[in-house]
Design an enzyme around this catalytic site. Sequence first.
Site, PDB file in Angstrom:
ATOM      1  N   LYS A 131      67.114  55.641  39.125  1.00  0.00           N
ATOM      2  CA  LYS A 131      67.167  54.722  38.176  1.00  0.00           C
ATOM      3  C   LYS A 131      66.423  53.600  38.312  1.00  0.00           C
ATOM      4  O   LYS A 131      65.566  52.937  37.666  1.00  0.00           O
ATOM      5  CB  LYS A 131      68.733  54.332  37.706  1.00  0.00           C
ATOM      6  CG  LYS A 131      69.361  55.444  36.877  1.00  0.00           C
ATOM      7  CD  LYS A 131      70.864  55.326  36.697  1.00  0.00           C
ATOM      8  CE  LYS A 131      71.404  56.386  36.004  1.00  0.00           C
ATOM      9  NZ  LYS A 131      72.980  56.410  36.255  1.00  0.00           N
ATOM     10  N   GLN A 154      77.540  52.252  37.779  1.00  0.00           N
ATOM     11  CA  GLN A 154      77.623  53.704  38.183  1.00  0.00           C
ATOM     12  C   GLN A 154      79.139  54.196  37.968  1.00  0.00           C
ATOM     13  O   GLN A 154      79.921  53.806  39.023  1.00  0.00           O
ATOM     14  CB  GLN A 154      76.778  53.967  39.376  1.00  0.00           C
ATOM     15  CG  GLN A 154      76.563  55.494  39.750  1.00  0.00           C
ATOM     16  CD  GLN A 154      75.637  56.322  38.694  1.00  0.00           C
ATOM     17  OE1 GLN A 154      74.828  55.703  38.111  1.00  0.00           O
ATOM     18  NE2 GLN A 154      76.083  57.283  38.302  1.00  0.00           N
ATOM     19  N   ASP A 171      74.744  51.798  28.676  1.00  0.00           N
ATOM     20  CA  ASP A 171      75.219  53.228  29.003  1.00  0.00           C
ATOM     21  C   ASP A 171      75.823  53.596  27.723  1.00  0.00           C
ATOM     22  O   ASP A 171      76.068  54.641  27.140  1.00  0.00           O
ATOM     23  CB  ASP A 171      76.481  53.040  30.192  1.00  0.00           C
ATOM     24  CG  ASP A 171      75.821  53.991  31.149  1.00  0.00           C
ATOM     25  OD1 ASP A 171      74.808  54.533  31.259  1.00  0.00           O
ATOM     26  OD2 ASP A 171      76.571  53.762  32.485  1.00  0.00           O
TER      27      ASP A 171
END
Length: 293
Positions: free
Chosen positions: A53, A97, A120
């Site tokens: 990422k 994460q 997200d």
Amino acid sequence: MAHIIDGKSISAQLRQSVTEQVAVLRSQHEITPGLAVVLVGENPASQVYVKNKIIQTANAGMNSYCHRLSAEVSEEELLNLVEHLNADPSVNGILVQLPLPDQIDSDKVISMIDPNKDVDGFHVMNAGRLTVGLDGLVPCTPVGCIILLKSYLNDLTGCNAVIVGRSNIVGKPLAALLLREHCTVTIAHSRTRNLAQVCRQADILIAAVGRPEMVKGDWVKPGSTVIDVGINRIEGDGGKTRLVGDVDYQEASEVAGAITPVPGGVGPMTIACLLQNTLRAACLQNGIQVPHV
Ligand code: NDP
């Protein structure tokens, strides 16, 4: 043999398009989108995802901020960091994460993220917006699945779509997106009766289960489109490990009309959609019309 839906090349096109729009944003508005990624602990899969990422964010011309915290960090410390990132104007997107260590309540952390920076798309505000059909930030993997489906089928209207898996990060948001595309949607899960039979009705079959090669060839309707979200590491030949999906690719590709491979299918789309969401978030926060990418 089924047509292979090439997530690598489709995601490369999307990343290229995002990169071009980031350059326009910088030249016309002097804004460089920034993505903060928070990694807690040493989970090897998470480390690989976060590394990718960060690299892709920088390659798209965006600022990337990585915060690595020890596995023993307290919930309070993590919540403080999220608050700090919420208040930082150089940060347009925040990604924590998952999974998080046991001492931390993931739901609490997600609910602390500013919904406008929730790239997200997991915040209940964004989940709600998606459900009622309002604009918001939508989870990356489901968006990636829709892009892959449309690249092959173009119009999904009227298709019978079956999703195996009802998680908040894949199955449920994907169901909302498929409804938006006018599909007839079934969400199957571990308590579904006659799962193989349910799957065989699908014009679009999506597996998001986390069980290696569970979906067999005789679960697939001939000519249908199969999207394999699963990423499972299994023992291969000679003691080496290899990645497989939730679909038995060899069997399913002989029956389906089109199928995504693992790796090289949904996986690369997830990161490309994260970049797209970060660009979107930066535009929305600055009152700039979101470009079409
Ligand atoms: P979860 O573990 O959160 O959810 C799994 C779902 O599968 C649950 O709804 C569960 O049902 C269902 N399930 C489990 N076993 C069975 C079974 N035997 N029959 C029918 N349904 C079953 O997983 P995620 O949604 O987070 O992830 C799913 C897969 O996708 C994983 O392999 C993951 O690694 C991968 N993934 C890939 C991404 C990518 O970028 N390509 C991104 C995110 C995930 P129940 O609810 O009843 O327990």
